[in-house]
Scaffold this motif. Structure first.
Motif, short mmCIF file in Angstrom:
data_model
loop_
_atom_site.label_atom_id
_atom_site.label_comp_id
_atom_site.label_asym_id
_atom_site.label_seq_id
_atom_site.Cartn_x
_atom_site.Cartn_y
_atom_site.Cartn_z
N VAL A 125 0.86 -1.19 0.00
CA VAL A 125 0.00 0.00 0.00
C VAL A 125 0.89 1.24 0.00
CG1 VAL A 125 -1.76 1.28 1.24
CG2 VAL A 125 -1.82 -1.22 1.22
N LEU A 126 0.76 2.07 -1.05
CA LEU A 126 1.55 3.30 -1.16
C LEU A 126 0.89 4.45 -0.42
CD1 LEU A 126 2.48 3.11 -4.96
CD2 LEU A 126 3.82 2.34 -3.00
N ALA A 127 -0.42 4.49 -0.41
CA ALA A 127 -1.13 5.59 0.26
C ALA A 127 -2.55 5.13 0.59
CB ALA A 127 -1.18 6.84 -0.62
N ASP A 128 -3.09 5.67 1.68
CA ASP A 128 -4.46 5.35 2.08
C ASP A 128 -5.04 6.56 2.80
OD1 ASP A 128 -6.40 2.85 2.45
OD2 ASP A 128 -6.50 4.08 4.26
N SER A 129 -6.29 6.86 2.49
CA SER A 129 -6.92 8.06 3.05
C SER A 129 -7.33 7.87 4.51
CB SER A 129 -8.15 8.45 2.22
OG SER A 129 -9.09 7.38 2.22
N ASN A 130 -7.42 6.64 4.99
CA ASN A 130 -7.91 6.39 6.36
C ASN A 130 -6.83 5.86 7.30
OD1 ASN A 130 -10.24 6.96 4.96
ND2 ASN A 130 -11.49 5.51 6.10
N GLU A 131 -5.83 5.20 6.78
CA GLU A 131 -4.85 4.52 7.62
C GLU A 131 -3.43 4.92 7.20
OE1 GLU A 131 -5.50 2.66 10.20
OE2 GLU A 131 -7.69 2.75 9.96
N ASP A 132 -2.47 4.61 8.09
CA ASP A 132 -1.06 4.79 7.77
C ASP A 132 -0.63 3.64 6.85
OD1 ASP A 132 2.00 5.18 9.75
OD2 ASP A 132 1.61 5.21 7.59
N PRO A 133 -0.23 3.92 5.62
CA PRO A 133 0.09 2.83 4.69
C PRO A 133 1.24 1.94 5.16
CG PRO A 133 0.77 4.97 3.80
CD PRO A 133 -0.05 5.25 5.02
N GLN A 134 2.13 2.49 5.97
CA GLN A 134 3.26 1.69 6.42
C GLN A 134 2.83 0.60 7.41
OE1 GLN A 134 6.18 4.42 7.93
NE2 GLN A 134 6.60 5.34 5.91
N ARG A 135 1.69 0.79 8.04
CA ARG A 135 1.21 -0.20 8.99
C ARG A 135 0.22 -1.18 8.38
NH1 ARG A 135 -0.07 3.57 14.33
NH2 ARG A 135 2.06 4.46 14.54
N MET A 136 -0.12 -0.99 7.14
CA MET A 136 -1.13 -1.85 6.50
C MET A 136 -0.45 -3.05 5.84
SD MET A 136 -3.53 1.11 4.79
CE MET A 136 -4.71 -0.11 4.19
N GLU A 137 -1.16 -4.17 5.86
CA GLU A 137 -0.65 -5.38 5.23
C GLU A 137 -0.75 -5.28 3.71
OE1 GLU A 137 -4.86 -7.83 5.52
OE2 GLU A 137 -3.10 -8.50 6.65
N LYS A 138 -0.11 -6.19 3.03
CA LYS A 138 -0.19 -6.20 1.57
C LYS A 138 -1.62 -6.54 1.11
CE LYS A 138 4.62 -7.23 0.41
NZ LYS A 138 5.53 -8.12 -0.37
N HIS A 139 -2.03 -5.90 0.01
CA HIS A 139 -3.40 -6.06 -0.49
C HIS A 139 -3.46 -6.83 -1.81
CE1 HIS A 139 -4.39 -3.37 2.64
NE2 HIS A 139 -5.58 -2.97 2.16
N GLY A 140 -2.37 -7.48 -2.16
CA GLY A 140 -2.32 -8.09 -3.49
C GLY A 140 -3.29 -9.24 -3.68
N ARG A 141 -3.75 -9.89 -2.60
CA ARG A 141 -4.61 -11.07 -2.75
C ARG A 141 -6.09 -10.74 -2.71
NH1 ARG A 141 -1.70 -15.81 0.94
NH2 ARG A 141 0.29 -15.81 -0.21
N ARG A 142 -6.46 -9.52 -2.49
CA ARG A 142 -7.88 -9.15 -2.51
C ARG A 142 -8.42 -9.24 -3.93
NH1 ARG A 142 -5.69 -7.24 1.89
NH2 ARG A 142 -6.94 -6.60 3.70
N SER A 143 -9.66 -9.68 -4.02
CA SER A 143 -10.22 -10.01 -5.34
C SER A 143 -10.23 -8.82 -6.28
CB SER A 143 -11.65 -10.56 -5.17
OG SER A 143 -12.49 -9.60 -4.54
N GLU A 144 -10.64 -7.64 -5.75
CA GLU A 144 -10.71 -6.50 -6.66
C GLU A 144 -9.31 -6.04 -7.09
OE1 GLU A 144 -10.47 -4.90 -2.48
OE2 GLU A 144 -11.60 -6.48 -3.52
N ILE A 145 -8.31 -6.20 -6.17
CA ILE A 145 -6.94 -5.81 -6.51
C ILE A 145 -6.37 -6.76 -7.55
CG2 ILE A 145 -4.64 -5.38 -5.58
CD1 ILE A 145 -6.82 -3.44 -4.65
N THR A 146 -6.67 -8.07 -7.40
CA THR A 146 -6.20 -9.06 -8.39
C THR A 146 -6.73 -8.73 -9.78
OG1 THR A 146 -6.20 -10.74 -6.64
CG2 THR A 146 -6.11 -11.50 -8.92
N SER A 147 -8.01 -8.35 -9.86
CA SER A 147 -8.58 -7.97 -11.16
C SER A 147 -7.88 -6.74 -11.71
CB SER A 147 -10.08 -7.72 -11.02
OG SER A 147 -10.76 -8.87 -10.59
#
Length: 601
Positions: free
Chosen positions: A92-114
């Motif tokens: 995660v490079l940037a997020d409007s609600n959370e600190d991106p450095q503390r967020m896990e990888k999002h590569g396996r989420r269905s919408e991200i995979t698409s």
């Protein structure tokens, strides 16, 4: 011996069962369809938001991580939308609600995979971060042409969908219950009426068939019948159906005739011999002929256009639909038409002619060209100061800041160009606000009949300092009691723009004057004319017709040196229109110009 049941119990349960099944099926289908439709609409809406942010996100990724995070946080809060930017590796490079450095990888989420595969992805699921159901829509984000795309994901709460679906389910349940109760009542009533005594039906049928009655048989109920109806009055049914069909056919004919005549699209029907069958009023106006033209007229004598004739013949020969965009010229103006020709068929599906529908899209094309030119002009006007600012900032970063005098000069240039950007944006906002007031019929401009002198004097005072710098003499001639229907703030803005232009394009020691006077064009209509006259460089004749267009400049180099945005005269034009007036210009190149603003008296 078989026990015979009353006819009522043979009809009522079956009808009620069918209605119950139908109501349940329709309720389930309606609820499911609405949920799917609402979901698809939400996906399209969120995807559109993402596409609007795509280019800005790409620019900020190249600029800095902090700028990207700040933009996502600020934009997400204002739009009440969560914005997440994911790199191709799922980070995660940037997020409007959370600190991106503390967020896990999002590569396996269905919408991200698409999105990683180059397609738009969407999903509806529970968010552990926000503790609620969320809509997620992700689009591919091409960070580099050679690499796998990243993803730009937007999400909004699904609370609205759940609330709407809950409300719809309750309403559908109540409607279904009401429908079932009414259906039971109506089915019972219908069954009772059908089970009338057989003898009454026979007697009525005999009277009708013998000519003793010229109307339908009326049965008088004396109670429930226990016998099956053995004979149906065929003549009664035929008479009733015939009457209904006549009424229906007459009503349908009148409705079709009204729709056909009132259509804004031009419609022309021809038979297989290329003769005119019908055409509506719009087609008559388009081809300048009488809509009541006879059937014997050949279509060549009506259309008189090779491309349209070829489309009609292609449809008649191949029995296929034909679509195209055709431009016709009637000797005065060109008209662009979207044309669709479909085959006409009889009950046996045999071709009997063709129907041509023509939609005039001339105005739409003209507006599209205006929009395209406006976007190009805005982009050009904004890019020029941005390029200057970027160049001088890069020079400062490369060491120019160490030289105090050069650094100060560069910063002043950057400040001046930033001010120019601010002026362009302010003028664009003013123009948009005035246009909205002019175009929106529901928004009423606050106009009052007041004296003009205070407004004109205020405009002179605003421009006085600029005139003193060039030693230009300003004069005002306005009767103290002269009044006009106007909005003081907007009128002052228009006069300041006209005076600023006059001062800018006048030489030192020149003269600029304002004169206001009342005019009466006829015995009823009164106007107030406000003229701004200068003795400056003037405007060449070929520029006069376009001088009030947005960003149009007669002398682009001089206009930019003077700090003009190219929107001042466009603002004046729309202010005049919002007052129900006009603005005109007269000019001689090298001798000066006179701008005349006309307002209702």
């Amino acid at each position: 011996m078989t026990r015979r049941r009353p006819l009522f119990w043979q009809i009522f349960p079956v009808n009620l069962l069918i209605i119950l099944c139908t109501v349940f099926a329709i309720s389930w289908f309606a609820t499911t369809t609405f949920k799917t439709f609402y979901y698809d609409q939400m996906v399209l809406d969120i995807e559109a938001r993402a596409l609007l942010l795509e280019q800005k996100i790409l620019d900020l990724i190249m600029e800095s991580q902090d700028a990207l995070q700040n933009f996502c946080r600020r934009t997400g809060r204002r739009a009440q939308t969560r914005i997440t930017v994911i790199a191709p590796d799922g980070v995660v490079l940037a997020d409007s609600n959370e600190d991106p450095q503390r967020m896990e990888k999002h590569g396996r989420r269905s919408e991200i995979t698409s999105a990683f595969s180059g397609q738009t992805g969407s999903s509806l699921r529970f968010s552990k971060t926000l503790q609620q159901d969320m809509f997620y829509v992700a689009i591919p984000l091409q960070l580099s042409p050679a690499n796998t795309p990243g993803a730009l994901r937007l999400s909004v709460p699904a609370t609205a969908l759940n609330t709407v679906l809950h409300t719809i389910r309750n309403r559908v349940f109540l409607a279904s219950l009401t429908t079932i109760l009414l259906a039971a009542i109506f089915s019972r009533t219908l069954a009772l009426r059908i089970s009338r005594p057989l003898e009454q039906i026979k007697q009525g049928a005999e009277q009708l068939s013998s000519g003793e009655k010229n109307r339908l048989v009326t049965l008088h109920e004396h109670g429930l019948s226990l016998e099956m109806i053995s004979l149906i009055n065929s003549l009664n049914q035929m008479a009733e159906q015939l009457i209904e069909r006549i009424i229906f056919t007459s009503r349908q004919h009148n409705e079709l005739e009204a729709v056909f005549s009132s259509m804004t699209e031009a419609v022309l029907a021809v038979d297989a011999e290329e003769c005119v069958i019908r055409l509506n009023r719009a087609a008559g106006r388009l081809f300048r002929i009488d809509p009541q033209i006879g059937k014997e007229t050949l279509v060549q004598g009506v259309v008189r256009n090779t491309a349209l004739m070829e489309m009609i013949r292609h449809t008649l020969r191949g029995n296929v639909c034909t679509e195209d965009k055709i431009e016709i010229f009637d000797g005065q103006q060109r008209t662009t038409l979207e044309v669709r020709v479909v085959p006409l068929q009889d009950n046996a599906r045999q071709p009997i002619g063709a129907l041509m529908v023509m939609d005039d899209v001339t105005r739409i094309h003209r507006l599209e060209n205006v929009r395209r030119d406006f976007v190009a002009n805005v982009s050009h006007e904004l890019k020029t100061p941005i390029t200057v600012i970027k160049g001088y900032v890069e020079t400062l970063l490369d060491g120019g800041i160490d030289a105090h005098e050069d650094g100060t000069t560069f910063l002043r240039i950057v400040l001046r160009q930033a001010g120019r950007l601010d002026a362009i944006i302010d003028d664009l906002l003013s123009l948009s606000r005035i246009e909205a007031t002019t175009d929106n019929q529901e928004t009423t401009l606050d106009l009052t009949r007041e004296k003009l002198c205070p407004v004109l004097r205020a405009a002179l005072q605003t421009c006085e300092l600029k005139a003193l710098e060039k030693n230009i003499r300003l004069e005002l001639h306005c009767p103290s009691e002269l009044k006009a229907l106007h909005n003081p703030a907007l009128l002052e803005e228009a006069m300041v723009n006209l005076l600023s232009n006059a001062i800018t394009y006048s030489s030192s020691d020149a003269f600029v004057g304002i004169r206001a006077q009342s005019r009466q064009e006829n015995s009823k209509k009164k106007w107030v004319e406000i003229t701004v006259q200068d003795t400056g460089c003037g405007i060449q004749r070929e520029h006069l017709d376009r001088i009030f267009e947005r960003f149009y400049r007669c002398d682009k180099a001089r206009s930019r040196e003077s700090g003009g945005t190219g929107l001042g005269l466009a603002i004046v034009k729309h202010i005049a229109q919002s007052h129900g007036g006009t603005v005109e210009v007269e000019s001689q190149f090298g001798k000066g110009s006179t701008f005349t603003l006309k307002l209702p008296g």
